[in-house]
Design a protein around this motif. Structure first.
Motif, short mmCIF file in Angstrom:
data_model
loop_
_atom_site.label_atom_id
_atom_site.label_comp_id
_atom_site.label_asym_id
_atom_site.label_seq_id
_atom_site.Cartn_x
_atom_site.Cartn_y
_atom_site.Cartn_z
N ARG A 1 1.59 -0.54 -6.05
CA ARG A 1 0.89 -0.52 -4.76
C ARG A 1 -0.50 0.08 -4.92
NH1 ARG A 1 4.63 -0.79 -0.22
NH2 ARG A 1 6.70 -1.28 -1.04
N CYS A 2 -1.29 -0.05 -3.88
CA CYS A 2 -2.64 0.52 -3.86
C CYS A 2 -2.62 1.77 -3.00
CB CYS A 2 -3.64 -0.50 -3.31
SG CYS A 2 -5.31 0.15 -3.11
N GLY A 3 -3.08 2.89 -3.54
CA GLY A 3 -3.08 4.14 -2.80
C GLY A 3 -4.22 4.20 -1.79
N VAL A 4 -3.93 4.60 -0.55
CA VAL A 4 -4.94 4.79 0.50
C VAL A 4 -4.58 6.03 1.31
CG1 VAL A 4 -5.52 2.34 0.71
CG2 VAL A 4 -3.70 3.29 2.12
N PHE A 5 -5.59 6.59 1.99
CA PHE A 5 -5.39 7.71 2.91
C PHE A 5 -5.77 7.24 4.31
CE2 PHE A 5 -6.75 10.05 -1.06
CZ PHE A 5 -5.46 10.41 -1.42
N TYR A 6 -4.93 7.55 5.28
CA TYR A 6 -5.18 7.15 6.66
C TYR A 6 -5.12 8.37 7.57
CZ TYR A 6 -4.40 4.99 11.24
OH TYR A 6 -4.48 4.64 12.56
N ASN A 7 -6.12 8.50 8.46
CA ASN A 7 -6.21 9.65 9.36
C ASN A 7 -6.21 10.97 8.58
OD1 ASN A 7 -6.56 8.48 11.82
ND2 ASN A 7 -4.47 8.79 12.56
N CYS A 8 -6.88 10.99 7.45
CA CYS A 8 -6.85 12.18 6.61
C CYS A 8 -7.92 13.17 7.05
CB CYS A 8 -7.05 11.80 5.14
SG CYS A 8 -8.66 11.09 4.75
N PHE B 1 0.83 -1.20 0.00
CA PHE B 1 0.00 0.00 0.00
C PHE B 1 0.87 1.26 0.00
CE2 PHE B 1 -2.85 -3.19 1.80
CZ PHE B 1 -4.00 -2.95 1.06
N HIS B 2 0.40 2.24 -0.76
CA HIS B 2 0.99 3.58 -0.80
C HIS B 2 0.10 4.45 0.08
CE1 HIS B 2 1.90 7.56 -2.57
NE2 HIS B 2 3.07 7.04 -2.84
N CYS B 3 0.45 4.54 1.38
CA CYS B 3 -0.45 5.09 2.39
C CYS B 3 -0.03 6.49 2.81
CB CYS B 3 -0.49 4.17 3.61
SG CYS B 3 -1.62 4.72 4.89
N LYS C 1 -4.89 11.01 -9.58
CA LYS C 1 -3.46 11.06 -9.88
C LYS C 1 -2.66 10.38 -8.77
CE LYS C 1 0.26 14.19 -11.23
NZ LYS C 1 0.64 15.60 -11.54
N ILE C 2 -3.08 10.57 -7.51
CA ILE C 2 -2.42 9.87 -6.41
C ILE C 2 -2.54 8.37 -6.60
CG2 ILE C 2 -2.39 9.56 -3.91
CD1 ILE C 2 -1.55 12.33 -4.79
N GLY C 3 -3.72 7.90 -7.03
CA GLY C 3 -3.91 6.47 -7.28
C GLY C 3 -3.04 5.96 -8.40
N ARG C 4 -2.86 6.78 -9.45
CA ARG C 4 -2.01 6.34 -10.57
C ARG C 4 -0.55 6.26 -10.15
NH1 ARG C 4 -5.46 9.90 -13.45
NH2 ARG C 4 -3.89 11.56 -13.35
N VAL C 5 -0.11 7.22 -9.36
CA VAL C 5 1.27 7.18 -8.86
C VAL C 5 1.50 5.92 -8.04
CG1 VAL C 5 2.91 8.31 -7.30
CG2 VAL C 5 1.57 9.69 -8.91
N ALA C 6 0.54 5.57 -7.20
CA ALA C 6 0.66 4.36 -6.38
C ALA C 6 0.71 3.11 -7.25
CB ALA C 6 -0.50 4.28 -5.39
N ARG C 7 -0.14 3.04 -8.28
CA ARG C 7 -0.15 1.86 -9.16
C ARG C 7 1.14 1.71 -9.93
NH1 ARG C 7 -5.56 3.53 -9.78
NH2 ARG C 7 -5.06 4.67 -11.71
N ARG C 8 1.75 2.85 -10.33
CA ARG C 8 3.04 2.76 -11.01
C ARG C 8 4.11 2.16 -10.11
NH1 ARG C 8 1.67 7.86 -13.45
NH2 ARG C 8 2.87 8.98 -11.88
N ARG C 9 3.94 2.32 -8.81
CA ARG C 9 4.88 1.72 -7.85
C ARG C 9 4.47 0.31 -7.46
NH1 ARG C 9 8.18 5.51 -5.22
NH2 ARG C 9 7.78 7.65 -5.83
N ALA D 1 -10.01 4.44 0.73
CA ALA D 1 -9.36 3.50 -0.17
C ALA D 1 -10.17 3.43 -1.46
CB ALA D 1 -9.26 2.12 0.47
N PRO D 2 -9.58 2.94 -2.56
CA PRO D 2 -10.30 2.93 -3.85
C PRO D 2 -11.59 2.12 -3.84
CG PRO D 2 -7.95 2.62 -4.19
CD PRO D 2 -8.17 2.56 -2.72
N ASN D 3 -11.67 1.09 -3.00
CA ASN D 3 -12.90 0.30 -2.92
C ASN D 3 -13.01 -0.29 -1.51
OD1 ASN D 3 -11.45 -2.38 -2.98
ND2 ASN D 3 -10.90 -1.61 -5.03
N LYS D 4 -14.15 -0.94 -1.26
CA LYS D 4 -14.42 -1.44 0.09
C LYS D 4 -13.45 -2.55 0.48
CE LYS D 4 -18.42 -2.61 2.95
NZ LYS D 4 -19.89 -2.83 2.96
N LEU D 5 -13.12 -3.43 -0.46
CA LEU D 5 -12.20 -4.52 -0.16
C LEU D 5 -10.83 -3.97 0.26
CD1 LEU D 5 -11.53 -7.53 -0.09
CD2 LEU D 5 -10.95 -7.38 -2.53
N MET D 6 -10.31 -3.02 -0.55
CA MET D 6 -9.01 -2.45 -0.21
C MET D 6 -9.07 -1.64 1.09
SD MET D 6 -6.66 -3.38 -2.33
CE MET D 6 -7.46 -4.99 -2.23
N PHE D 7 -10.23 -1.09 1.40
CA PHE D 7 -10.38 -0.36 2.65
C PHE D 7 -10.13 -1.28 3.84
CE2 PHE D 7 -12.91 0.88 6.29
CZ PHE D 7 -12.65 2.23 6.43
#
Length: 580
Positions: A320-327, A291-293, A310-318, A521-527
């Motif tokens: 990983r799955c982009g997520v935000f925590y305590n945002c 995860f790119h958290c 764009k944040i999600g695309r950057v994470a996928r290029r690495r 997160a992008p979807n419920k499963l990834m959340f």
């Protein structure tokens, strides 16, 4: 030698061979960079493996060209990793150099045997390599105990593997540059390269010049064609990487703690993550597998909305799955508009020191706690010198043993380098330091980080420490003091919020402003998967294994003292089992 023959051999080298040699050089430097990644984990520096490997590649590329490897590499690493102290960088460089030479010595023994079986080799070489191997292996075996189990057998085998791969790629780079028709076999060149590399390293000359070349030419009986190949090899393997690395470290501006313009807790970035500039703003990216958290609120200096896609695309290029925590609510709203799954998970307790006062009905509990602390003889003192560091380290160690370790990921862990950049408030009782609290600081806000103590604190002692910190922040015109986050009882499972009831009551006594914090997160499963990974990273970090082992040992020692044999002795002394 015939200079014209050397020139003709240089012209005859094909571009394809140079390209393959460049690829082998890159693989060789990547292998050496893994040395730094492993040793950063062993020394528990808190530097991310990919950052450590990149710094190691840069250091080796420059040091192997300029000479005086350990000293030059230390200076380059200090430039690449400004968050590390000079002493820590020196330790790292010495450890990398020593273990590399020890691993090289083992390969050199095999190389001497191989060359001795195929050609007449002077006994001096055998004696020199054998003595070097014994000295280096003895030094590693003697120094291994200093790392308290961190330098595991697995890591030693990893170091051996990366050393062999590095030398294999380097000798391959030289082999493809040999002129057509050369009868030298790759195995012969590989063995000769290992011995020549040791001669160059021991000479400490720039690029091993002289010692490396003469040793290789002697072992392979090379003439003009071999000299031409060595010249091109030096350009590809030494000069070009050193030039690229030098440009990189001179042009890179690595942010330091004083450069941070975001929330104060971003000061933890060098311990639990990295600061990165993505989509036109700065982010605190925590270290997580898969995860790119992004942790915490994004940069509030930007008025335009966040490009979540764009944040999600950057994470996928690495990968990983982009997520935000305590945002923040603003970032959560942007994620919701982008179709992400968002839930409120926590509340952040915030105090504004300039408007904060102990007067009013809302502070009755706090005033009572402060009176009890005063009656118990508790007073708070701000740490302002380095003499208190051993005391803090001892308290933190005892606390970690008692609690089975410290939390990880977004939570700070005790580190002398980090504590030196924070505000520390000591809890004293009868002139003895019994605990402390620390705050991450920035230009306009503070953030509560560590709470450590030994034994049972007098009632109200921790409240007094927080009040002292708020007063100090007010005196310095700090606009915001964060007491960190707690689970939101209305939006989290009851079994989880009930465990934190005491912490919630503690923070409520300061009558803070409660700010909602979200997880997206992008979807419920990834959340839910990312939530599980984050929970494990916070509450069950791998760094806690030594502390848990010490705690088990301590519990076993206490049980041994309370064994039946010990109970019988107490009964005999006191006369009745009830009294015992």
């Amino acid at each position: 030698m015939d200079i014209s023959a050397i020139k003709n051999a240089l012209v005859a080298v094909e571009l394809k061979s140079c390209s393959i040699a460049a690829l082998a050089t890159w693989l060789s430097l990547r292998a050496v960079g893994q040395y730094d990644a492993i040793w950063h984990q062993t020394l528990r520096t808190g530097i991310a493996p990919h950052v450590a490997a990149r710094a190691g590649m840069t250091a080796v590329a420059i040091a192997q060209t300029l000479g005086f490897g350990a000293i030059t590499a230390s200076l380059v690493r200090l430039r690449s990793l400004p968050q590390m102290s000079l002493w820590k960088v020196t330790q790292l460089s010495a450890a990398v150099s020593l273990t590399f030479m020890a691993c090289w010595a083992l390969y050199a023994l095999v190389a001497v045997w191989w060359l001795g079986a195929t050609m007449k080799l002077s006994p001096i070489w055998v004696i020199l390599i054998a003595l070097t191997s014994i000295i280096m292996l003895g030094a590693v075996a003697f120094g291994r105990d200093r790392f308290k189990g961190a330098l595991t057998t697995t890591r030693l085998f990893q170091l051996m593997g990366w050393t062999g791969f590095d030398m294999l790629c380097a000798s391959a780079a030289l082999y493809v540059l040999l002129p057509a028709g050369t009868e030298t076999q790759f195995t012969m060149l590989f063995a000769a390269y290992i011995i020549a590399l040791g001669a160059g390293l021991l000479s400490s000359s720039p690029g091993g010049a002289g010692a490396f070349d003469l040793t290789l030419l002697t072992l392979l009986s090379g003439q003009e064609e071999m000299v031409a190949s060595l010249i091109i090899f030096r350009v590809i393997y030494y000069v070009i990487p050193a030039a690229i690395a030098f440009i990189a470290i001179m042009s890179r501006k690595t942010p330091t703690t004083s450069d941070i313009k975001g929330p104060a807790f971003w000061g933890l970035a060098y311990q639990t993550g990295d600061l990165r500039h993505i989509a036109g703003r700065d982010w605190f990216i925590g270290r997580l597998p898969f995860f790119h958290c992004s942790i915490g609120a994004h940069d509030q200096q930007h008025s335009e909305p966040v490009d979540v896609q764009k944040i999600g695309r950057v994470a996928r290029r690495r990968g990983r799955c982009g997520v935000f925590y305590n945002c923040s609510p603003r970032l959560a709203a942007a994620a919701d508009r982008a179709g992400w799954y968002v839930r409120r998970i926590a509340m952040e307790a915030v105090v504004r020191p300039n408007n904060w006062t102990l007067e009013g009905r809302g502070f009755q509990t706090l005033r009572r706690k402060l009176r009890r602390a005063q009656l118990a003889g508790v007073h708070i003192q701000q740490a302002n010198d380095a003499h208190t560091m051993p005391v803090l380290a001892k308290i933190a160690r005892n606390w970690a043993i008692q609690h089975g370790g410290e939390m990880g990921f977004s939570m700070g862990r005790f580190s002398t380098d980090l504590i030196a950049k924070q505000r520390v408030f000591l809890i004293k009782n009868d002139c003895e330091t019994i605990g402390f609290v620390t705050f991450c600081i920035s230009h306009d806000n503070w953030h509560l980080d560590l709470i450590r103590h030994q034994g049972r604190l007098p009632d109200g002692a921790m409240h007094a420490a927080i009040v002292a910190a708020i007063d100090a922040a007010a005196a310095e015109n700090v606009t915001l003091v964060s007491l960190a986050t707690v689970p939101d009882p209305r939006h989290t499972p009851s079994y989880w919020s009930e465990r934190k009831r005491g912490l919630i009551q503690f923070k409520r006594s300061f009558s803070p402003v409660w700010l909602p914090r979200y997880h997206a997160a992008p979807n419920k499963l990834m959340f839910w998967i990312s939530g599980l990974v984050i929970a494990v990273a916070i509450h069950r970090p791998l760094q806690n294994l030594p502390w848990k082992a010490l705690r088990l040992i301590k519990i076993a020692a206490l049980e041994l003292k309370l064994s039946p044999r010990h109970d019988k002795r107490l009964v005999k002394q006191n006369g009745s089992p009830e009294r015992s």
